[in-house]
Scaffold this motif. Structure first.
Motif, PDB file in Angstrom:
ATOM      1  N   VAL A 103       0.708  -1.202  -0.094  1.00  0.00           N
ATOM      2  CA  VAL A 103       0.047  -0.093  -0.056  1.00  0.00           C
ATOM      3  C   VAL A 103       1.241   0.777  -0.314  1.00  0.00           C
ATOM      4  N   ASN A 104      -0.082   1.789  -0.330  1.00  0.00           N
ATOM      5  CA  ASN A 104       1.213   2.897  -0.743  1.00  0.00           C
ATOM      6  C   ASN A 104       1.853   4.091   0.904  1.00  0.00           C
ATOM      7  N   GLU A 105       0.914   4.102   1.835  1.00  0.00           N
ATOM      8  CA  GLU A 105       1.605   4.137   2.954  1.00  0.00           C
ATOM      9  C   GLU A 105       2.559   3.745   3.549  1.00  0.00           C
ATOM     10  N   SER A 106       3.047   1.804   3.546  1.00  0.00           N
ATOM     11  CA  SER A 106       4.223   2.213   3.546  1.00  0.00           C
ATOM     12  C   SER A 106       5.493   2.649   3.436  1.00  0.00           C
ATOM     13  N   GLN A 107       5.679   2.529   1.823  1.00  0.00           N
ATOM     14  CA  GLN A 107       6.855   2.938   1.009  1.00  0.00           C
ATOM     15  C   GLN A 107       7.829   2.366   1.717  1.00  0.00           C
ATOM     16  N   PRO A 108       8.371   1.295   1.639  1.00  0.00           N
ATOM     17  CA  PRO A 108       9.957   0.145   2.632  1.00  0.00           C
ATOM     18  C   PRO A 108      10.565   0.636   1.549  1.00  0.00           C
ATOM     19  N   ILE A 109      11.817   0.811   2.206  1.00  0.00           N
ATOM     20  CA  ILE A 109      13.181   0.064   1.638  1.00  0.00           C
ATOM     21  C   ILE A 109      12.683  -0.984   1.139  1.00  0.00           C
ATOM     22  N   ILE A 110      13.884  -1.298   0.134  1.00  0.00           N
ATOM     23  CA  ILE A 110      13.403  -2.411  -0.630  1.00  0.00           C
ATOM     24  C   ILE A 110      14.932  -2.970  -1.018  1.00  0.00           C
ATOM     25  N   VAL A 111      15.568  -3.868  -0.748  1.00  0.00           N
ATOM     26  CA  VAL A 111      17.066  -4.563  -0.610  1.00  0.00           C
ATOM     27  C   VAL A 111      16.336  -5.850  -1.558  1.00  0.00           C
ATOM     28  N   HIS A 112      17.952  -5.456  -2.419  1.00  0.00           N
ATOM     29  CA  HIS A 112      18.115  -7.270  -2.908  1.00  0.00           C
ATOM     30  C   HIS A 112      19.317  -8.154  -3.097  1.00  0.00           C
ATOM     31  N   ALA A 113      19.414  -9.494  -2.514  1.00  0.00           N
ATOM     32  CA  ALA A 113      20.989 -10.004  -2.084  1.00  0.00           C
ATOM     33  C   ALA A 113      20.541 -11.247  -3.264  1.00  0.00           C
ATOM     34  N   THR A 114      20.165 -10.732  -4.606  1.00  0.00           N
ATOM     35  CA  THR A 114      20.362 -11.638  -5.628  1.00  0.00           C
ATOM     36  C   THR A 114      21.131 -11.640  -6.574  1.00  0.00           C
ATOM     37  N   LYS A 115      21.798 -12.547  -7.043  1.00  0.00           N
ATOM     38  CA  LYS A 115      23.406 -12.172  -8.070  1.00  0.00           C
ATOM     39  C   LYS A 115      22.960 -13.399  -9.363  1.00  0.00           C
ATOM     40  N   GLY A 116      23.093 -11.872  -9.771  1.00  0.00           N
ATOM     41  CA  GLY A 116      22.673 -12.576 -11.263  1.00  0.00           C
ATOM     42  C   GLY A 116      21.886 -10.993 -12.277  1.00  0.00           C
ATOM     43  N   LEU A 117      21.975 -12.071 -13.745  1.00  0.00           N
ATOM     44  CA  LEU A 117      20.732 -11.175 -14.526  1.00  0.00           C
ATOM     45  C   LEU A 117      19.635 -11.602 -15.119  1.00  0.00           C
ATOM     46  N   GLU A 118      18.979 -10.927 -14.954  1.00  0.00           N
ATOM     47  CA  GLU A 118      17.721 -11.652 -16.006  1.00  0.00           C
ATOM     48  C   GLU A 118      17.814 -12.028 -17.507  1.00  0.00           C
ATOM     49  N   GLN A 119      17.581 -13.181 -17.852  1.00  0.00           N
ATOM     50  CA  GLN A 119      18.417 -13.635 -18.787  1.00  0.00           C
ATOM     51  C   GLN A 119      17.725 -13.528 -20.394  1.00  0.00           C
ATOM     52  N   GLU A 120      16.857 -13.317 -19.656  1.00  0.00           N
ATOM     53  CA  GLU A 120      16.236 -12.814 -21.520  1.00  0.00           C
ATOM     54  C   GLU A 120      16.278 -11.845 -21.828  1.00  0.00           C
ATOM     55  N   THR A 121      15.555 -10.423 -21.081  1.00  0.00           N
ATOM     56  CA  THR A 121      15.711  -9.376 -21.362  1.00  0.00           C
ATOM     57  C   THR A 121      17.420  -8.742 -20.991  1.00  0.00           C
ATOM     58  N   LYS A 122      18.427  -9.409 -19.917  1.00  0.00           N
ATOM     59  CA  LYS A 122      19.596  -9.173 -19.809  1.00  0.00           C
ATOM     60  C   LYS A 122      19.868  -7.957 -18.759  1.00  0.00           C
ATOM     61  N   LEU A 123      18.841  -7.225 -18.127  1.00  0.00           N
ATOM     62  CA  LEU A 123      18.441  -6.798 -17.043  1.00  0.00           C
ATOM     63  C   LEU A 123      19.269  -6.795 -16.253  1.00  0.00           C
ATOM     64  N   ARG A 124      19.893  -6.577 -15.069  1.00  0.00           N
ATOM     65  CA  ARG A 124      20.356  -5.932 -13.538  1.00  0.00           C
ATOM     66  C   ARG A 124      19.052  -6.524 -12.838  1.00  0.00           C
ATOM     67  N   ILE A 125      19.573  -6.646 -11.632  1.00  0.00           N
ATOM     68  CA  ILE A 125      18.097  -6.761 -10.636  1.00  0.00           C
ATOM     69  C   ILE A 125      17.445  -5.785  -9.922  1.00  0.00           C
ATOM     70  N   SER A 126      18.114  -4.824  -9.869  1.00  0.00           N
ATOM     71  CA  SER A 126      17.508  -3.514 -10.018  1.00  0.00           C
ATOM     72  C   SER A 126      16.851  -2.695 -10.844  1.00  0.00           C
ATOM     73  N   GLU A 127      16.747  -2.991 -12.007  1.00  0.00           N
ATOM     74  CA  GLU A 127      16.656  -2.554 -13.653  1.00  0.00           C
ATOM     75  C   GLU A 127      15.197  -3.371 -13.372  1.00  0.00           C
ATOM     76  N   VAL A 128      15.076  -4.203 -13.504  1.00  0.00           N
ATOM     77  CA  VAL A 128      13.970  -5.583 -13.098  1.00  0.00           C
ATOM     78  C   VAL A 128      13.436  -4.719 -12.239  1.00  0.00           C
ATOM     79  N   MET A 129      13.406  -4.783 -10.821  1.00  0.00           N
ATOM     80  CA  MET A 129      12.895  -4.071  -9.797  1.00  0.00           C
ATOM     81  C   MET A 129      11.912  -2.891 -10.132  1.00  0.00           C
ATOM     82  N   GLU A 130      12.709  -1.430 -10.727  1.00  0.00           N
ATOM     83  CA  GLU A 130      12.329  -0.263 -11.207  1.00  0.00           C
ATOM     84  C   GLU A 130      11.238  -0.121 -12.364  1.00  0.00           C
ATOM     85  N   GLU A 131      11.397  -1.660 -13.310  1.00  0.00           N
ATOM     86  CA  GLU A 131      10.958  -1.581 -14.405  1.00  0.00           C
ATOM     87  C   GLU A 131       8.689  -1.957 -13.948  1.00  0.00           C
ATOM     88  N   VAL A 132       8.331  -3.163 -13.243  1.00  0.00           N
ATOM     89  CA  VAL A 132       7.917  -3.778 -12.934  1.00  0.00           C
ATOM     90  C   VAL A 132       7.240  -2.198 -11.953  1.00  0.00           C
TER      91      VAL A 132
END
Length: 343
Positions: free
Chosen positions: A95-124
Protein backbone atom coordinates in the motif's frame (compact mmCIF):
# COMPACT_ATOMS: atom_id res chain seq x y z
CA UNK A 1 11.67 -2.42 12.64
CA UNK A 2 9.69 -5.14 10.93
CA UNK A 3 11.62 -6.71 8.04
CA UNK A 4 10.10 -9.12 5.53
CA UNK A 5 12.64 -11.57 4.10
CA UNK A 6 11.34 -13.08 0.87
CA UNK A 7 13.14 -16.33 0.08
CA UNK A 8 13.81 -19.14 2.56
CA UNK A 9 16.91 -20.59 0.93
CA UNK A 10 20.31 -20.63 2.63
CA UNK A 11 21.13 -16.95 2.07
CA UNK A 12 17.67 -15.66 2.93
CA UNK A 13 17.66 -17.74 6.11
CA UNK A 14 21.14 -16.61 7.13
CA UNK A 15 20.25 -12.93 6.61
CA UNK A 16 16.99 -13.40 8.54
CA UNK A 17 19.10 -14.73 11.41
CA UNK A 18 21.35 -11.65 11.31
CA UNK A 19 18.32 -9.36 11.40
CA UNK A 20 16.66 -11.25 14.25
CA UNK A 21 19.89 -11.17 16.27
CA UNK A 22 19.85 -7.39 15.76
CA UNK A 23 16.44 -7.35 17.50
CA UNK A 24 14.33 -6.65 14.42
CA UNK A 25 10.92 -8.24 13.89
CA UNK A 26 11.59 -10.75 11.11
CA UNK A 27 9.10 -12.56 8.90
CA UNK A 28 10.67 -15.18 6.62
CA UNK A 29 8.53 -15.99 3.59
CA UNK A 30 8.79 -19.12 1.46
CA UNK A 31 6.58 -21.14 -0.88
CA UNK A 32 7.21 -24.62 0.50
CA UNK A 33 4.60 -25.23 3.23
CA UNK A 34 6.39 -28.19 4.84
CA UNK A 35 9.69 -26.29 4.96
CA UNK A 36 8.01 -23.27 6.55
CA UNK A 37 6.22 -25.47 9.10
CA UNK A 38 9.50 -27.17 9.95
CA UNK A 39 11.23 -23.81 10.51
CA UNK A 40 8.46 -22.66 12.85
CA UNK A 41 8.37 -25.92 14.80
CA UNK A 42 12.08 -26.71 15.05
CA UNK A 43 13.79 -23.38 14.24
CA UNK A 44 15.96 -25.27 11.75
CA UNK A 45 15.93 -24.95 7.95
CA UNK A 46 16.83 -28.58 7.42
CA UNK A 47 17.26 -28.41 3.64
CA UNK A 48 19.51 -25.36 3.42
CA UNK A 49 21.12 -24.74 6.84
CA UNK A 50 20.72 -27.98 8.79
CA UNK A 51 23.41 -27.14 11.36
CA UNK A 52 21.96 -23.76 12.34
CA UNK A 53 19.40 -23.11 15.07
CA UNK A 54 17.44 -19.96 14.25
CA UNK A 55 16.30 -17.38 16.80
CA UNK A 56 12.89 -18.07 18.31
CA UNK A 57 11.69 -14.64 17.22
CA UNK A 58 11.80 -15.46 13.48
CA UNK A 59 8.31 -16.10 12.14
CA UNK A 60 8.18 -18.14 8.94
CA UNK A 61 5.13 -17.95 6.68
CA UNK A 62 3.81 -18.91 3.26
CA UNK A 63 1.41 -15.95 3.33
CA UNK A 64 3.11 -13.10 1.48
CA UNK A 65 0.56 -10.54 2.66
CA UNK A 66 1.30 -11.41 6.29
CA UNK A 67 5.04 -11.05 5.74
CA UNK A 68 4.64 -7.68 4.03
CA UNK A 69 2.08 -6.13 6.39
CA UNK A 70 3.60 -2.98 7.95
CA UNK A 71 7.15 -4.05 6.99
CA UNK A 72 9.50 -1.06 6.88
CA UNK A 73 12.11 -3.00 4.92
CA UNK A 74 11.72 -5.85 2.42
CA UNK A 75 14.70 -8.09 1.69
CA UNK A 76 14.42 -10.00 -1.60
CA UNK A 77 16.47 -13.22 -1.70
CA UNK A 78 14.82 -15.21 -4.49
CA UNK A 79 16.47 -16.55 -7.67
CA UNK A 80 16.93 -14.13 -10.56
CA UNK A 81 14.25 -15.96 -12.58
CA UNK A 82 11.68 -15.20 -9.84
CA UNK A 83 12.43 -11.48 -9.41
CA UNK A 84 9.93 -10.18 -11.98
CA UNK A 85 7.02 -12.23 -10.60
CA UNK A 86 7.93 -11.27 -7.04
CA UNK A 87 7.82 -7.58 -7.98
CA UNK A 88 4.42 -8.06 -9.62
CA UNK A 89 3.21 -9.65 -6.37
CA UNK A 90 4.47 -6.64 -4.43
CA UNK A 91 2.55 -4.33 -6.74
CA UNK A 92 -0.63 -6.15 -5.75
CA UNK A 93 0.02 -6.30 -1.99
CA UNK A 94 1.89 -3.15 -0.96
CA UNK A 95 0.00 0.00 0.00
CA UNK A 96 1.19 3.53 -0.74
CA UNK A 97 1.40 4.50 2.91
CA UNK A 98 4.03 1.92 3.88
CA UNK A 99 6.79 2.84 1.36
CA UNK A 100 9.44 0.40 2.64
CA UNK A 101 13.06 0.33 1.55
CA UNK A 102 13.43 -2.68 -0.75
CA UNK A 103 16.78 -4.47 -0.67
CA UNK A 104 17.78 -7.39 -2.86
CA UNK A 105 20.58 -9.88 -2.28
CA UNK A 106 20.22 -11.76 -5.58
CA UNK A 107 23.27 -12.21 -7.82
CA UNK A 108 22.44 -12.54 -11.49
CA UNK A 109 21.11 -11.01 -14.70
CA UNK A 110 17.64 -11.63 -16.07
CA UNK A 111 18.31 -14.05 -18.89
CA UNK A 112 15.90 -12.85 -21.57
CA UNK A 113 16.29 -9.09 -21.06
CA UNK A 114 19.87 -9.12 -19.70
CA UNK A 115 18.74 -6.52 -17.15
CA UNK A 116 20.33 -6.12 -13.74
CA UNK A 117 18.09 -7.00 -10.78
CA UNK A 118 17.39 -3.40 -9.76
CA UNK A 119 16.51 -2.58 -13.38
CA UNK A 120 13.87 -5.32 -13.33
CA UNK A 121 12.59 -3.99 -10.02
CA UNK A 122 12.37 -0.42 -11.34
CA UNK A 123 10.67 -1.62 -14.51
CA UNK A 124 7.93 -3.53 -12.66
CA UNK A 125 7.40 -1.84 -9.29
CA UNK A 126 5.18 1.20 -9.01
CA UNK A 127 7.50 3.97 -7.73
CA UNK A 128 4.97 5.26 -5.21
CA UNK A 129 5.10 1.91 -3.36
CA UNK A 130 8.67 2.13 -2.04
CA UNK A 131 11.08 4.63 -0.55
CA UNK A 132 14.27 3.40 -2.25
CA UNK A 133 15.92 0.35 -3.78
CA UNK A 134 19.22 -1.13 -2.61
CA UNK A 135 21.46 -4.13 -3.26
CA UNK A 136 23.37 -6.10 -0.60
CA UNK A 137 26.41 -7.96 -1.90
CA UNK A 138 29.91 -9.10 -1.01
CA UNK A 139 32.00 -12.13 -0.01
CA UNK A 140 29.52 -13.98 2.17
CA UNK A 141 28.84 -17.69 2.33
CA UNK A 142 25.51 -18.30 4.05
CA UNK A 143 26.92 -21.14 6.14
CA UNK A 144 29.62 -18.89 7.60
CA UNK A 145 27.30 -15.97 8.27
CA UNK A 146 24.92 -18.35 10.04
CA UNK A 147 27.66 -19.40 12.45
CA UNK A 148 28.66 -15.76 13.02
CA UNK A 149 31.98 -15.83 11.18
CA UNK A 150 33.33 -12.32 10.57
CA UNK A 151 31.83 -11.08 7.29
CA UNK A 152 31.97 -7.76 5.43
CA UNK A 153 29.59 -6.76 2.62
CA UNK A 154 28.47 -3.70 0.68
CA UNK A 155 25.04 -2.11 0.38
CA UNK A 156 24.57 0.08 -2.70
CA UNK A 157 21.75 2.47 -3.48
CA UNK A 158 21.28 5.61 -5.55
CA UNK A 159 20.11 7.07 -2.22
CA UNK A 160 23.02 7.24 0.22
CA UNK A 161 20.52 7.85 3.01
CA UNK A 162 18.75 4.58 2.21
CA UNK A 163 22.07 2.74 2.04
CA UNK A 164 22.97 4.08 5.49
CA UNK A 165 19.64 2.90 6.91
CA UNK A 166 20.25 -0.60 5.54
CA UNK A 167 23.78 -0.46 6.94
CA UNK A 168 22.47 0.35 10.41
CA UNK A 169 19.83 -2.40 10.25
CA UNK A 170 22.33 -5.14 9.39
CA UNK A 171 25.55 -4.15 11.17
CA UNK A 172 26.70 -6.03 14.25
CA UNK A 173 29.86 -7.45 15.81
CA UNK A 174 30.32 -10.12 13.11
CA UNK A 175 28.48 -8.63 10.11
CA UNK A 176 30.01 -5.36 8.89
CA UNK A 177 28.38 -3.35 6.09
CA UNK A 178 29.92 -0.62 3.90
CA UNK A 179 27.87 1.79 1.80
CA UNK A 180 28.23 2.56 -1.90
CA UNK A 181 26.22 4.47 -4.50
CA UNK A 182 27.50 2.51 -7.52
CA UNK A 183 24.54 0.17 -7.99
CA UNK A 184 25.68 -0.82 -11.50
CA UNK A 185 29.13 -1.91 -10.36
CA UNK A 186 27.94 -3.78 -7.27
CA UNK A 187 25.26 -5.68 -9.20
CA UNK A 188 27.53 -6.56 -12.12
CA UNK A 189 30.35 -7.67 -9.83
CA UNK A 190 27.91 -9.91 -7.97
CA UNK A 191 26.47 -11.43 -11.14
CA UNK A 192 29.59 -11.88 -13.27
CA UNK A 193 31.83 -13.40 -10.59
CA UNK A 194 29.60 -16.49 -10.67
CA UNK A 195 30.76 -17.16 -14.23
CA UNK A 196 34.41 -17.04 -13.20
CA UNK A 197 33.60 -19.35 -10.28
CA UNK A 198 32.40 -21.94 -12.81
CA UNK A 199 35.85 -21.76 -14.40
CA UNK A 200 37.52 -22.07 -10.99
CA UNK A 201 35.64 -25.25 -10.21
CA UNK A 202 36.43 -26.59 -13.65
CA UNK A 203 40.20 -26.16 -13.34
CA UNK A 204 40.07 -27.58 -9.81
CA UNK A 205 38.39 -30.73 -11.12
CA UNK A 206 40.97 -31.02 -13.89
CA UNK A 207 43.78 -30.94 -11.34
CA UNK A 208 45.39 -27.62 -12.21
CA UNK A 209 47.28 -25.84 -9.45
CA UNK A 210 47.62 -22.42 -7.87
CA UNK A 211 49.13 -20.81 -10.97
CA UNK A 212 46.00 -21.52 -12.98
CA UNK A 213 43.69 -20.41 -10.17
CA UNK A 214 45.50 -17.09 -9.74
CA UNK A 215 45.45 -16.50 -13.49
CA UNK A 216 41.74 -17.25 -13.73
CA UNK A 217 40.77 -14.93 -10.86
CA UNK A 218 42.99 -12.09 -12.10
CA UNK A 219 41.94 -12.26 -15.74
CA UNK A 220 38.35 -12.89 -14.65
CA UNK A 221 38.40 -9.62 -12.74
CA UNK A 222 39.78 -7.89 -15.83
CA UNK A 223 36.89 -8.96 -18.02
CA UNK A 224 34.29 -8.25 -15.35
CA UNK A 225 35.61 -4.71 -14.98
CA UNK A 226 35.82 -4.18 -18.77
CA UNK A 227 32.13 -4.91 -19.23
CA UNK A 228 31.18 -3.09 -16.03
CA UNK A 229 32.96 0.13 -16.96
CA UNK A 230 31.44 0.06 -20.45
CA UNK A 231 27.99 -0.26 -18.83
CA UNK A 232 28.57 2.72 -16.54
CA UNK A 233 30.13 1.29 -13.37
CA UNK A 234 32.83 2.93 -11.29
CA UNK A 235 36.00 0.87 -11.94
CA UNK A 236 37.06 1.18 -8.30
CA UNK A 237 33.99 -0.82 -7.26
CA UNK A 238 35.58 -3.91 -8.78
CA UNK A 239 38.56 -3.80 -6.42
CA UNK A 240 36.17 -3.66 -3.44
CA UNK A 241 34.12 -6.18 -1.51
CA UNK A 242 31.47 -6.72 -4.19
CA UNK A 243 34.18 -7.10 -6.84
CA UNK A 244 37.46 -8.83 -6.06
CA UNK A 245 36.26 -9.77 -2.55
CA UNK A 246 33.25 -11.72 -3.77
CA UNK A 247 35.27 -13.12 -6.67
CA UNK A 248 37.92 -14.59 -4.37
CA UNK A 249 35.48 -16.23 -1.97
CA UNK A 250 33.35 -17.69 -4.77
CA UNK A 251 36.31 -19.02 -6.73
CA UNK A 252 38.08 -20.71 -3.83
CA UNK A 253 35.46 -22.43 -1.72
CA UNK A 254 33.40 -25.62 -1.98
CA UNK A 255 30.60 -23.68 -0.25
CA UNK A 256 30.04 -22.01 -3.63
CA UNK A 257 27.40 -23.78 -5.71
CA UNK A 258 28.91 -22.21 -8.86
CA UNK A 259 32.34 -23.62 -7.96
CA UNK A 260 30.74 -27.04 -7.44
CA UNK A 261 28.91 -26.69 -10.75
CA UNK A 262 32.22 -25.94 -12.47
CA UNK A 263 33.57 -29.29 -11.31
CA UNK A 264 30.53 -30.97 -12.87
CA UNK A 265 31.14 -29.09 -16.13
CA UNK A 266 34.65 -30.56 -16.19
CA UNK A 267 33.11 -34.03 -15.73
CA UNK A 268 31.14 -33.51 -18.92
CA UNK A 269 27.66 -33.05 -17.45
CA UNK A 270 25.10 -31.05 -19.43
CA UNK A 271 23.34 -27.98 -17.99
CA UNK A 272 20.21 -29.86 -16.95
CA UNK A 273 22.26 -32.59 -15.26
CA UNK A 274 24.22 -29.96 -13.32
CA UNK A 275 21.03 -28.26 -12.09
CA UNK A 276 19.67 -31.63 -10.96
CA UNK A 277 22.91 -32.54 -9.20
CA UNK A 278 23.38 -29.24 -7.33
CA UNK A 279 19.64 -29.04 -6.44
CA UNK A 280 19.83 -25.25 -6.21
CA UNK A 281 19.80 -22.50 -8.81
CA UNK A 282 23.26 -22.12 -10.39
CA UNK A 283 23.15 -18.44 -11.33
CA UNK A 284 26.53 -18.56 -13.10
CA UNK A 285 25.28 -20.90 -15.82
CA UNK A 286 22.31 -18.67 -16.58
CA UNK A 287 24.32 -15.44 -16.28
CA UNK A 288 26.98 -16.81 -18.64
CA UNK A 289 24.58 -16.62 -21.59
CA UNK A 290 23.40 -13.10 -20.73
CA UNK A 291 26.97 -11.86 -20.20
CA UNK A 292 28.17 -13.43 -23.45
CA UNK A 293 25.42 -11.60 -25.33
CA UNK A 294 26.13 -8.32 -23.51
CA UNK A 295 29.82 -8.60 -24.37
CA UNK A 296 28.93 -8.96 -28.06
CA UNK A 297 26.55 -6.00 -27.90
CA UNK A 298 29.12 -3.76 -26.21
CA UNK A 299 32.05 -5.13 -28.27
CA UNK A 300 33.92 -6.20 -25.14
CA UNK A 301 36.35 -9.12 -24.98
CA UNK A 302 35.38 -11.63 -22.28
CA UNK A 303 37.39 -14.74 -23.22
CA UNK A 304 36.71 -16.76 -20.06
CA UNK A 305 32.98 -16.11 -20.33
CA UNK A 306 33.10 -16.96 -24.04
CA UNK A 307 34.93 -20.24 -23.44
CA UNK A 308 32.39 -21.30 -20.82
CA UNK A 309 29.50 -20.24 -23.06
CA UNK A 310 30.80 -22.45 -25.89
CA UNK A 311 31.12 -25.38 -23.47
CA UNK A 312 27.68 -24.91 -21.87
CA UNK A 313 25.58 -23.79 -24.82
CA UNK A 314 27.37 -25.12 -27.89
CA UNK A 315 28.71 -28.41 -26.49
CA UNK A 316 32.37 -27.60 -27.09
CA UNK A 317 34.68 -29.98 -25.26
CA UNK A 318 36.53 -28.79 -22.18
CA UNK A 319 39.87 -29.40 -23.91
CA UNK A 320 38.80 -27.32 -26.93
CA UNK A 321 37.59 -24.50 -24.72
CA UNK A 322 40.81 -24.39 -22.70
CA UNK A 323 43.00 -24.51 -25.78
CA UNK A 324 41.06 -21.70 -27.44
CA UNK A 325 41.46 -19.64 -24.28
CA UNK A 326 45.20 -20.21 -23.91
CA UNK A 327 46.09 -19.86 -27.60
CA UNK A 328 44.47 -16.47 -28.15
CA UNK A 329 46.62 -13.76 -29.68
CA UNK A 330 49.17 -12.32 -27.26
CA UNK A 331 48.01 -9.26 -25.32
CA UNK A 332 49.53 -6.47 -23.25
CA UNK A 333 48.55 -6.29 -19.60
CA UNK A 334 47.63 -2.65 -19.05
CA UNK A 335 47.43 -0.52 -15.91
CA UNK A 336 44.11 0.57 -14.47
CA UNK A 337 44.70 4.11 -15.77
CA UNK A 338 45.31 2.87 -19.32
CA UNK A 339 42.33 0.61 -19.01
CA UNK A 340 40.14 3.61 -18.17
CA UNK A 341 41.63 5.66 -20.99
CA UNK A 342 40.80 2.88 -23.45
CA UNK A 343 37.24 2.77 -22.21
Amino acid sequence: MKVAVLGAGSWGTALAKVLAENDHEVYLWGRNASQIQQINETKINQKYLPDTVLPESIMATTDLATALHEARMILIVVPTSAIRQTMENLNDLLVNESQPIIVHATKGLEQETKLRISEVMEEVLKPELYEALAVLSGPSHAEEVARQDITTVTVASHSLTAAQIVQDVFMNRYFRVYTNTDVIGVELGAALKNIIALGAGLIEELGYGDNAKAALITRGLAEISRLGVRMGADPLTFIGLSGVGDLIVTCTSPHSRNWRAGRLIAQGLAREEIFENVQMVVEGILTCKAAYELAKEHEIEMPITEALYHRLYENASVAESLEALMMREGKQEVSLQKHLEQE
